[in-house]
Design a protein around this motif. Structure first.
Motif, PDB file in Angstrom:
ATOM      1  N   TYR A 179      -0.427  50.934 -80.992  1.00 15.89           N
ATOM      2  CA  TYR A 179      -1.504  51.579 -81.753  1.00 15.89           C
ATOM      3  C   TYR A 179      -1.276  51.421 -83.251  1.00 15.89           C
ATOM      4  O   TYR A 179      -2.178  51.035 -84.003  1.00 15.89           O
ATOM      5  N   ASP A 180      -0.030  51.695 -83.687  1.00 20.73           N
ATOM      6  CA  ASP A 180       0.279  51.558 -85.109  1.00 20.73           C
ATOM      7  C   ASP A 180       0.081  50.129 -85.575  1.00 20.73           C
ATOM      8  O   ASP A 180      -0.464  49.894 -86.655  1.00 20.73           O
ATOM      9  N   LEU A 181       0.548  49.177 -84.755  1.00 18.97           N
ATOM     10  CA  LEU A 181       0.457  47.785 -85.180  1.00 18.97           C
ATOM     11  C   LEU A 181      -0.999  47.356 -85.317  1.00 18.97           C
ATOM     12  O   LEU A 181      -1.376  46.721 -86.301  1.00 18.97           O
ATOM     13  N   VAL A 182      -1.812  47.717 -84.325  1.00 18.57           N
ATOM     14  CA  VAL A 182      -3.206  47.273 -84.368  1.00 18.57           C
ATOM     15  C   VAL A 182      -3.936  47.928 -85.535  1.00 18.57           C
ATOM     16  O   VAL A 182      -4.563  47.244 -86.361  1.00 18.57           O
ATOM     17  N   THR A 183      -3.836  49.273 -85.627  1.00 25.64           N
ATOM     18  CA  THR A 183      -4.549  49.927 -86.737  1.00 25.64           C
ATOM     19  C   THR A 183      -3.997  49.438 -88.071  1.00 25.64           C
ATOM     20  O   THR A 183      -4.760  49.199 -89.011  1.00 25.64           O
ATOM     21  N   GLY A 184      -2.676  49.257 -88.134  1.00 26.30           N
ATOM     22  CA  GLY A 184      -2.069  48.783 -89.380  1.00 26.30           C
ATOM     23  C   GLY A 184      -2.624  47.437 -89.764  1.00 26.30           C
ATOM     24  O   GLY A 184      -2.954  47.193 -90.929  1.00 26.30           O
ATOM     25  N   ALA A 185      -2.734  46.535 -88.780  1.00 31.60           N
ATOM     26  CA  ALA A 185      -3.232  45.192 -89.085  1.00 31.60           C
ATOM     27  C   ALA A 185      -4.665  45.264 -89.591  1.00 31.60           C
ATOM     28  O   ALA A 185      -5.018  44.631 -90.598  1.00 31.60           O
ATOM     29  N   VAL A 186      -5.486  46.067 -88.907  1.00 31.60           N
ATOM     30  CA  VAL A 186      -6.892  46.168 -89.324  1.00 31.60           C
ATOM     31  C   VAL A 186      -6.979  46.718 -90.745  1.00 31.60           C
ATOM     32  O   VAL A 186      -7.660  46.154 -91.623  1.00 31.60           O
ATOM     33  N   VAL A 187      -6.247  47.819 -90.964  1.00 25.95           N
ATOM     34  CA  VAL A 187      -6.274  48.437 -92.291  1.00 25.95           C
ATOM     35  C   VAL A 187      -5.804  47.448 -93.339  1.00 25.95           C
ATOM     36  O   VAL A 187      -6.420  47.293 -94.407  1.00 25.95           O
ATOM     37  N   ALA A 188      -4.721  46.705 -93.029  1.00 26.83           N
ATOM     38  CA  ALA A 188      -4.162  45.771 -94.008  1.00 26.83           C
ATOM     39  C   ALA A 188      -5.172  44.696 -94.351  1.00 26.83           C
ATOM     40  O   ALA A 188      -5.358  44.362 -95.527  1.00 26.83           O
TER      41      ALA A 188
END
Lengths: 252, 520, 133, 161
Positions: D25-34
């Motif tokens: 979850y962190d990786l996916v949301t992080g990637a999108v946000v980034a």
């Protein structure tokens, strides 16, 4: 001296009353039954919001209506401020006249640029992890609004406006956020649920982390709405005073 | 589950989408107006539906938000009293929206955003069954009201009046928040039905028995909450913001503030006194409620006399009407303090009548103020003959508020008189004395506007959207007056009966708890 | 001893409430009034949070630390009541919204009158009325 | 599309460090946000993508990091401690010329100077830094530069120029 005497009197009375009260006061050690219900059910159980953060599950699920209208209060406050500082079309064009320039020394501005990117990341993290850790849409949105504030301080508000973030855009983003909240709240009605219902309509878990069902969507939209709302306020507040005096026709 | 309970959601959704709509249509006034009319109109339809279902069912209607029942979640519990006042509110808001089109000349989109927010808040206050939700809805109402009072942003008096209103209002709502903290500490719940059950020793799911000392908690909480509600209702000694705030607002907003927003305080007070703390209580609680009722009657009486006297010395028309609001709020608070069922029906009927007549008075005065560009009585002199419809409405409204039969307020004053006589002769005397004093004030306005010598030549024509609304309301005053016995027996008395029936109120909330299978 | 400390905390908060109400009523400067109002609101919030507090040791925030049902019992034994915190969260936002509006109004008053003193601003008001605005 | 990748990397790392966990979850949301942030602000942060993603420059920045905290900071601390104990100081503001031209390089030099004890940059203009120095041994700009910030500037050049 007079102040000191007043202070001493207040302190004495406070301590005296406190001592008197402490005679028949037992600090509470146990939980209210309602509080216990929330703690027990926020993640497990049949009455669950599927979020380990009990406060967020109360805020957006059990007592979601309060928060919907709390958002409305904030919305109305910002609309009220915009109404109070409203400008005609020509005036807002005039308020936008100005060149972006560095208002602080170069190293400060350079660091600001990097910090802004990092703040955006941090605020998104606060908002998107509202269902897991303390935080949520409002807190994330407040952090988000620090970014435009820093840019205004370092490069003046014209830098924001010239690059496309003016008051109108901020209001549009804000409206999108609010409508997102409203849509999330209305979705359960389509499947004959209740307004603002969370479980079992929204998926409770995804990608190895609890989503808290609708909580994550609420937080995301609230994040956008609050961030954009504050940005609109900051843009309004950073219009130079002389311009405003001129618009109002005040001579001083 | 009754979908009509979602009435307050409709205006707030419309408010959320109005800024973006206005940007899309580039601030076109007609589109904004049509949008606002759709919003308030749909709300009115929904309120009407709610009214019908509340009066066709024998029990209060319940809507469980998010599917959570009391006390876990927030429920709307709509009895006939709520539904009746909600209908009046929605109707007036719709009519005043029509009136506003010609009156408000700039920033119509901001105006209507705040307006719809105000409507959502007012309806939410009336429908909610949760004490904390009541706090939130009062805040929605108040903050929209503060902003609307400051609508004329370049007039110093408007901004100062709005600021005073906001400061005192914020103190009041924070008081109520503290009261809620105490209530939660003492009872462990915030739901009205649950609180009532705990106070009357009835059983309730999840929170079955009070947590702390009920008498102390009730005393502190009621004191704080009453203070807050008296600020909202502008009752002496917390009245001082009203004569500045109500006149400073645009006239349609003055009508809403004086007709509907002040009702928030009285309604909440009545909800606490009649539904939560109604019926027979234990000795300790009884003395708390008794003390409260004495205080309410005293403050109400002072407020009524004070308002009436101050009406005599005003030169500003709207200020004069604002003092009359203080007087009428005094009556209502007195009636709430009396505590009998008759007093409650009198209060409900008077609330409705006062809302209609006071809104009408402000709106018809607004026609003149809009034409003359001044609020000074002398400047309005003689304008009445140019605006026959508005003059007729002004006459109906002021005669009605004085209590001339067969107009509507006469009958509610009669009911109030009966209710006061049941308690004490002095209260009834206050009613009569203040009414007579107020008569002098109204006659002054009436005389000046109709027969006074015109000062200058005002070139303005009667606008139909403004005068038409006045006419509709004037007819409403007359019709309610003529049908008063029917209205009282078919609408007012059933509302009062249901509002004091706390057992049914509690039972209905529990019933829902089992329906959603949350019976713990 | 603990109950004495507890009562000192509560009583001093109540005293702060009273002082801030005095500040709102008595200070002529509008900004000082606003400051007193924020103190009033924040003190009320702290008081309500304290009402939901548990005077035990150790005391934990109401966030489930491990997502396992076995951890629930010890969580219930140490966690504080989440409801007052949720209420205060709502009240904080609402209070802040009101403060924003009041602050804007104060700025506007300063622009119009050039003063922040209510007494001086009040002197302008009768003139405005007489001018027939 | 200038600067998107490097800004996204920066924000992604910030996001993960701040979150403190690495679930999908962190990786996916992080990637999108980034990516979103990169698209939004990347063009303001980075002028030249090739420079920003050059591994040699990253290597030098790591070296600089180690050198700065292990050598420069320690030396400055010891120096200031000595001056505190002996009372041997003579504070004053000196003018230091700056060779590097890019914004970040100048920022790096200025911040490095400020972060070491004993020296604080009080102002910056086109070609000079104005440094408040705990012990002014020389007022000659070139000599002062040698003592205060030559090492910093060398690294700044390698990393950013």
């Amino acid at each position: 001296m007079k102040r000191l005497i007043g202070l001493i009197i207040i302190l004495t009375i406070t301590l005296g009353v406190a001592y008197y009260v402490s005679q028949n006061l037992t600090p509470q050690k146990s939980l209210h039954p309602l509080g216990k219900f929330y703690l027990k059910n926020s993640y497990f159980g049949d009455y669950s919001a599927k979020s380990p953060e009990a406060v967020t599950s109360i805020v957006w699920d059990y007592r979601g209506l309060d928060t919907l209208f709390e958002t409305a209060v904030f919305f109305i406050a910002i609309i009220g401020s915009l109404t109070l500082f409203r400008l005609s079309k020509e005036q807002s064009e005039e308020a936008k006249q100005g060149e972006p320039k560095r208002e602080l020394p170069e190293p400060v501005c350079a660091v600001t640029k990097i910090i802004v990117a990092m703040i955006l990341a941090v605020s998104a993290s606060i908002a998107l992890h509202g269902q897991l850790t303390p935080g949520g849409g409002f807190q994330g949105g407040s952090a988000l609004a620090v970014a435009p504030l820093l840019i205004i301080a370092a490069y003046s508000k014209y830098a924001l406006e010239k690059n496309g973030l003016d008051k109108t855009r901020a209001i549009i983003i804000r409206s999108i956020g609010l409508l997102g909240i409203a849509l999330t709240a209305l979705t359960p009605l389509l499947v004959k649920g209740y307004f603002m219902q969370n479980q079992p309509i929204f998926p409770g878990k995804a990608l190895g982390a609890p989503l808290g069902g609708s909580l994550v969507y609420y937080n995301l939209f609230e994040y956008l709405a609050v961030g954009a709302g504050f940005t609109a306020v900051f843009l309004l507040l950073s219009i130079p005073e002389e311009k405003f005096r001129k618009f109002l026709g005040v001579k001083q | 589950m009754n979908g009509a309970c979602l009435t307050p959601i409709i205006p707030i959704l419309f408010a959320f989408a109005l800024p973006i709509t206005s940007i899309l249509v580039k601030g076109n006034r007609r589109v904004v107006m049509a949008y606002a009319l759709t919003g308030t109109g749909l709300t009115l339809v929904s309120a009407l539906k709610l009214f019908q279902s509340a009066y066709s069912s024998k029990e209060p209607l319940v809507y469980t938000f998010g599917g959570w029942t009391a006390p876990v979640g927030i429920i709307y519990e709509v009895d006939r009293m709520s539904a009746l006042i909600a209908l009046v509110t929605a109707t007036l808001m719709f009519l005043i929206a029509i009136y506003s089109y010609r009156y408000i000349e700039e920033a119509l989109e901001w105006y209507f955003t705040l307006y719809l927010g105000l409507e959502a808040g007012l309806l939410g206050v009336l429908l909610t069954g949760d004490a904390f939700n009541l706090f939130v809805m009062i805040e929605v109402t108040s903050i929209a009201a503060y902003a609307l009072v400051m609508f004329y942003r370049d007039r110093g008096d408007s901004v100062v009046a709005g600021l005073k209103y906001a400061l005192i209002g914020a103190v009041g709502t924070t008081m109520y928040f503290l009261a809620l903290g105490v209530l939660y500490y003492g009872f462990g719940t915030l739901n009205f039905a649950n609180l009532s059950a705990l106070i009357h020793g009835l059983s309730f799911p999840v929170v079955g028995k009070p947590w702390g000392n009920v008498v102390v908690a009730s005393g502190v909480a009621l004191a704080l909450a009453t203070w807050a509600f008296l600020i909202k209702a502008a009752v002496f000694p917390n009245h001082f913001w009203l004569p500045e705030a109500h006149p400073a607002a645009p006239s349609p907003i003055s009508a809403i503030l004086s007709g509907l927003v002040v009702n928030v305080g009285v309604y909440s007070l009545a909800r606490f006194v009649y539904t939560v703390y109604g019926g027979s209580l234990s000795a300790g609680l009884n003395s708390v409620v008794h003390a409260l009722s004495v205080i309410l009657m005293f403050l109400g009486a002072v407020s009524a006399l004070f308002g009436a006297l101050m009406m005599l010395v005003q030169r500003d028309v709207k200020r004069l009407i604002a003092y009359s609001t203080i007087m009428h709020m005094g009556y209502l608070v007195m009636a709430v303090g009396v505590g009998s069922q008759l007093a409650l029906s009198a209060a409900i009927f008077h609330m409705v009548n006062h809302a209609v007549a006071k809104a009408l008075l402000f709106l018809s005065a607004g026609v003149f103020i809009h034409a003359a560009g001044s609020r000074n009585l002398e400047d309005l002199a003689g304008l009445g003959r140019k605006f026959p419809v508005a003059m007729f409405s002004l006459a109906v409204a002021s005669l009605s508020l004085v209590g001339v039969p067969p107009l509507n307020v006469f009958f509610s004053k009669l009911l109030l008189f009966n209710a006061f006589m049941g308690k004490s002769f002095l209260l009834a005397l206050v009613l009569v004395l203040s009414s007579v004093t107020a008569l002098v004030g109204y006659v002054r306005v009436f005389y000046e506007v109709w027969l006074g010598k015109p000062k200058g030549d005002v070139k303005a024509r009667e606008s139909w959207s403004m005068s038409g609304v006045c006419l509709v309301l004037a007819l409403a005053c007359i019709v309610i007056g003529l049908l008063a016995p029917y209205v009282v027996s078919h609408y007012i008395d059933p509302a009062a009966t249901q509002a004091v029936n706390y057992k049914l109120y509690i039972q209905k909330a529990i019933e829902y708890a089992s329906k959603v299978k949350l019976g713990l | 001893m603990i109950s004495l400390l507890w009562s000192v905390t509560i009583v001093s908060l109540i005293v702060t409430l009273i002082i801030s109400v005095y500040g709102i009523a008595a200070k002529p400067n509008l900004v000082k009034k606003l400051i007193a109002l924020t103190i009033f609101g924040d003190t009320a919030n702290v008081l309500v949070v304290l009402l939901g507090y548990r005077v035990i040791y150790p005391v934990k925030p109401p966030i489930l630390p491990v997502w396992k049902e076995s951890a629930l019992q010890s969580f219930l034994n140490t966690a504080v009541d989440p409801l007052p915190q949720a209420l205060v969260l709502t009240a904080v936002v609402i209070g802040m919204a009101v403060n924003i509006l009041i602050a804007f109004a104060i700025i506007q008053i300063y622009r119009i009158y050039g003063t922040l003193d209510v007494r001086e601003a009040g002197r302008f008001l009768p003139n405005l009325l007489r001018r027939g605005e | 599309m200038k600067g998107v990748v490097s800004t996204a990397l920066l924000t992604f790392v910030t996001y993960i460090i701040f979150t403190g966990s690495i679930t999908p979850y962190d990786l996916v949301t992080g990637a999108v946000v980034a990516i979103v942030i990169g698209l939004l602000v990347g063009k303001f942060l980075v002028e030249n993508d090739a420079k920003a993603l050059n591994p040699l420059r990253w290597f030098w920045s790591v070296v600089y990091f180690v050198w700065y905290f292990l050598v420069a900071e320690v030396k400055a601390h010891l120096d200031v401690i000595g001056r505190i104990i002996t009372g041997n100081f003579e504070p004053g503001i000196v003018k230091v010329p700056l060779k590097v031209k890019s914004e970040y390089a100048r920022t790096l030099v200025a911040n490095s100077i400020t972060n070491t004890p004993g020296t604080v940059v009080v102002d910056v203009d086109e070609n000079y830094l104005y440094v408040n120095w705990i012990n002014v041994t020389t007022e000659n700009p070139e000599e002062a530069k040698k003592e205060i910030c030559e090492g910093f500037e060398k690294f700044a050049e390698r990393i950013f120029e």
